[in-house]
Design a protein around this motif. Structure first.
Motif, mmCIF file in Angstrom:
data_model
loop_
_atom_site.group_PDB
_atom_site.id
_atom_site.type_symbol
_atom_site.label_atom_id
_atom_site.label_comp_id
_atom_site.label_asym_id
_atom_site.label_seq_id
_atom_site.Cartn_x
_atom_site.Cartn_y
_atom_site.Cartn_z
ATOM 1 N N ASP A 1 5.673 7.206 1.415
ATOM 2 C CA ASP A 1 6.449 6.456 0.438
ATOM 3 C C ASP A 1 5.579 5.952 -0.702
ATOM 4 O OD1 ASP A 1 5.369 4.728 2.530
ATOM 5 O OD2 ASP A 1 6.344 3.088 1.444
ATOM 6 N N VAL A 2 4.270 5.762 -0.440
ATOM 7 C CA VAL A 2 3.350 5.311 -1.485
ATOM 8 C C VAL A 2 3.008 6.449 -2.426
ATOM 9 C CG1 VAL A 2 1.024 4.437 -1.952
ATOM 10 C CG2 VAL A 2 2.385 3.454 -0.100
ATOM 11 N N TRP A 3 2.488 7.558 -1.876
ATOM 12 C CA TRP A 3 2.034 8.622 -2.771
ATOM 13 C C TRP A 3 3.191 9.395 -3.397
ATOM 14 C CZ3 TRP A 3 3.406 13.523 -1.385
ATOM 15 C CH2 TRP A 3 3.525 13.854 -0.029
ATOM 16 N N GLU A 4 4.325 9.470 -2.723
ATOM 17 C CA GLU A 4 5.473 10.132 -3.334
ATOM 18 C C GLU A 4 5.990 9.344 -4.533
ATOM 19 O OE1 GLU A 4 8.215 10.679 -0.158
ATOM 20 O OE2 GLU A 4 7.176 12.437 0.654
ATOM 21 N N ALA A 5 5.930 8.011 -4.456
ATOM 22 C CA ALA A 5 6.344 7.191 -5.598
ATOM 23 C C ALA A 5 5.412 7.403 -6.783
ATOM 24 C CB ALA A 5 6.380 5.723 -5.195
ATOM 25 N N THR A 6 4.107 7.512 -6.504
ATOM 26 C CA THR A 6 3.152 7.777 -7.579
ATOM 27 C C THR A 6 3.373 9.164 -8.161
ATOM 28 O OG1 THR A 6 1.524 6.351 -6.496
ATOM 29 C CG2 THR A 6 0.704 7.888 -8.168
ATOM 30 N N ARG A 7 3.606 10.132 -7.302
ATOM 31 C CA ARG A 7 3.828 11.504 -7.767
ATOM 32 C C ARG A 7 5.046 11.587 -8.683
ATOM 33 N NH1 ARG A 7 4.134 16.766 -3.685
ATOM 34 N NH2 ARG A 7 4.176 18.381 -5.302
ATOM 35 N N ALA A 8 6.082 10.833 -8.391
ATOM 36 C CA ALA A 8 7.289 10.858 -9.208
ATOM 37 C C ALA A 8 7.032 10.367 -10.628
ATOM 38 C CB ALA A 8 8.379 10.010 -8.554
ATOM 39 N N ARG A 9 5.968 9.595 -10.814
ATOM 40 C CA ARG A 9 5.660 9.055 -12.142
ATOM 41 C C ARG A 9 5.057 10.095 -13.082
ATOM 42 N NH1 ARG A 9 1.720 4.637 -10.232
ATOM 43 N NH2 ARG A 9 1.109 4.715 -12.441
ATOM 44 N N ILE A 10 4.661 11.262 -12.558
ATOM 45 C CA ILE A 10 4.055 12.297 -13.400
ATOM 46 C C ILE A 10 4.967 12.669 -14.558
ATOM 47 C CG2 ILE A 10 3.233 14.680 -13.461
ATOM 48 C CD1 ILE A 10 2.401 14.346 -10.526
ATOM 49 N N ALA A 11 6.270 12.709 -14.300
ATOM 50 C CA ALA A 11 7.220 13.150 -15.325
ATOM 51 C C ALA A 11 7.417 12.129 -16.432
ATOM 52 C CB ALA A 11 8.565 13.463 -14.672
ATOM 53 N N THR A 12 7.052 10.884 -16.190
ATOM 54 C CA THR A 12 7.372 9.830 -17.156
ATOM 55 C C THR A 12 6.164 9.088 -17.693
ATOM 56 O OG1 THR A 12 7.708 8.257 -15.329
ATOM 57 C CG2 THR A 12 9.649 9.462 -16.139
ATOM 58 N N GLU A 13 4.977 9.333 -17.118
ATOM 59 C CA GLU A 13 3.787 8.609 -17.538
ATOM 60 C C GLU A 13 2.602 9.560 -17.721
ATOM 61 O OE1 GLU A 13 2.707 5.351 -14.981
ATOM 62 O OE2 GLU A 13 4.801 4.939 -14.456
ATOM 63 N N GLY A 14 1.691 9.178 -18.564
ATOM 64 C CA GLY A 14 0.388 9.816 -18.645
ATOM 65 C C GLY A 14 0.400 11.283 -19.002
ATOM 66 N N PHE A 15 -0.536 12.026 -18.374
ATOM 67 C CA PHE A 15 -0.753 13.425 -18.714
ATOM 68 C C PHE A 15 0.525 14.254 -18.601
ATOM 69 C CE2 PHE A 15 -5.326 12.948 -16.883
ATOM 70 C CZ PHE A 15 -5.726 12.290 -18.033
ATOM 71 N N GLY A 16 1.242 14.112 -17.492
ATOM 72 C CA GLY A 16 2.426 14.928 -17.275
ATOM 73 C C GLY A 16 3.484 14.713 -18.330
ATOM 74 N N ALA A 17 3.765 13.454 -18.644
ATOM 75 C CA ALA A 17 4.771 13.145 -19.662
ATOM 76 C C ALA A 17 4.359 13.704 -21.019
ATOM 77 C CB ALA A 17 4.982 11.635 -19.741
ATOM 78 N N ARG A 18 3.065 13.665 -21.319
ATOM 79 C CA ARG A 18 2.591 14.184 -22.602
ATOM 80 C C ARG A 18 2.813 15.694 -22.697
ATOM 81 N NH1 ARG A 18 -3.355 12.033 -23.996
ATOM 82 N NH2 ARG A 18 -2.863 13.157 -25.939
ATOM 83 N N LEU A 19 2.521 16.416 -21.619
ATOM 84 C CA LEU A 19 2.740 17.863 -21.650
ATOM 85 C C LEU A 19 4.222 18.204 -21.722
ATOM 86 C CD1 LEU A 19 0.192 19.561 -19.220
ATOM 87 C CD2 LEU A 19 0.222 19.585 -21.714
#
Length: 326
Positions: free
Chosen positions: A31-49
């Motif tokens: 539940d911890v790392w899956e919540a962080t993984r979900a943020r890729i689409a909206t924050e940081g490197f992933g959101a920028r790409l």
């Protein structure tokens, strides 16, 4: 596990890296790392790409090279391979762990099928190319996005060389496999098997390819027993296409975990190369990324401690050391 300065340094990172640190280094609950993984689409490197995707589903207007690339100017020789086009960006987002649903909602696979063509011969994107590495990435990206890549999977079975590996130079007559091409081909087949279960034929082909590398201890020529090249020690991130001791070990770690098999003792020497590169503070240094245009930097300059490489090195050694315990 108990956190120290190294773990604190690693976890203070972009979501694309942090979720892997939480899962593979800190042993956090899903539940911890899956919540962080979900943020890729909206924050940081992933959101920028994601924000840089074209309306036709591509990035930089091209399949493997940007639309503005001048093939007559030989820019690769002068400036290096551009890393901004569609294939490289999809590789990056997939390897970072972006939820494929984000791109499926954008109809990325369908748009690429309609608009993207390979620079080599103008063939449709999901039909593949003649290059083993490009086809391996297309298999992985296609199964990730829900495209039909079965013909490319069959292509790998047809183009496996007699020694068990693959070589992107087959089209120019090569009948001897390449460490680089074989490793990238194996990565594509492994991703396909993880996603679909594969078939008896794809599993057999992957085993033959793995044996090609293991027979050579992942680092030596079979004919002379000499190490294959100085690039074995090039621990660079982003990894792109290049073979290194760390890149090869990371593949075999993932394959063993998927297959539920033990670490192969023939990897002992290459593991030694990875271990020797670890600094006294537990980090691995960036040796220098391959030149070429990028959307933005995601790691440190050459000579500095790399969080990405430290993640890879840490989990490779943890896996190996656990496997070697009596």
């Amino acid at each position: 596990m108990r956190r120290g300065p190294l773990e604190d340094w690693l976890v203070d990172s972009d979501p694309a890296l942090r979720w892997q640190v939480e899962r593979d280094v800190l042993g956090a609950s899903p539940d911890v790392w899956e919540a962080t993984r979900a943020r890729i689409a909206t924050e940081g490197f992933g959101a920028r790409l994601l924000a840089l995707q074209d309306g036709d589903g591509q990035w930089a207007g091209g399949s493997f090279f940007p639309a503005d690339y001048d093939f007559d100017d030989d820019q690769v020789s002068e400036d290096g391979q551009p890393w901004t086009a569609t294939t490289w960006t999809l590789n990056t987002l997939r390897e970072w762990g972006l939820d494929a649903g984000v791109l499926r909602e954008r109809r990325t696979a369908e748009l690429l099928d309609e608009h993207s063509r390979w620079d080599y011969d103008g063939s449709p994107y999901w039909s593949g190319e003649v290059d083993c590495c490009i086809n391996a990435w297309t298999v992985a990206n296609g199964v990730w996005l829900g495209a039909n890549i079965s013909a490319i999977v069959d292509w790998f079975l047809e183009h496996q060389l007699p020694d068990g590996g693959w070589n992107c130079e087959w089209v120019n007559g090569s009948r001897r496999s390449s460490f680089h091409s074989t490793l990238n081909s194996l990565k594509g087949l492994l991703f396909y098997e993880v996603a679909t279960g594969g078939s008896a034929d794809t599993r057999a082909a992957r085993r033959r390819g793995e044996e090609y590398l293991l027979e050579r201890r992942l680092i030596r020529r079979l004919s002379t027993n000499q190490q294959v090249g100085e690039w074995l020690n090039d621990f660079a991130f982003p990894i792109r296409w290049s073979y290194s001791a760390l890149n090869a070990c990371e593949y075999f770690r993932m394959a063993a975990l998927h297959d539920g098999t033990a670490a192969d003792p023939r990897m002992a020497e290459v593991i030694g190369i990875v271990r020797a590169a670890r600094q006294p503070d537990g980090t691995w240094l960036q040796t220098g990324r391959q030149p070429g245009r990028v959307w933005f930097e995601v790691d440190v300059p050459a000579g500095e401690p790399s969080k990405w490489l430290t993640l890879y090195g840490t989990r490779v050694l943890a896996w190996w050391d656990a496997a070697m315990q009596p």
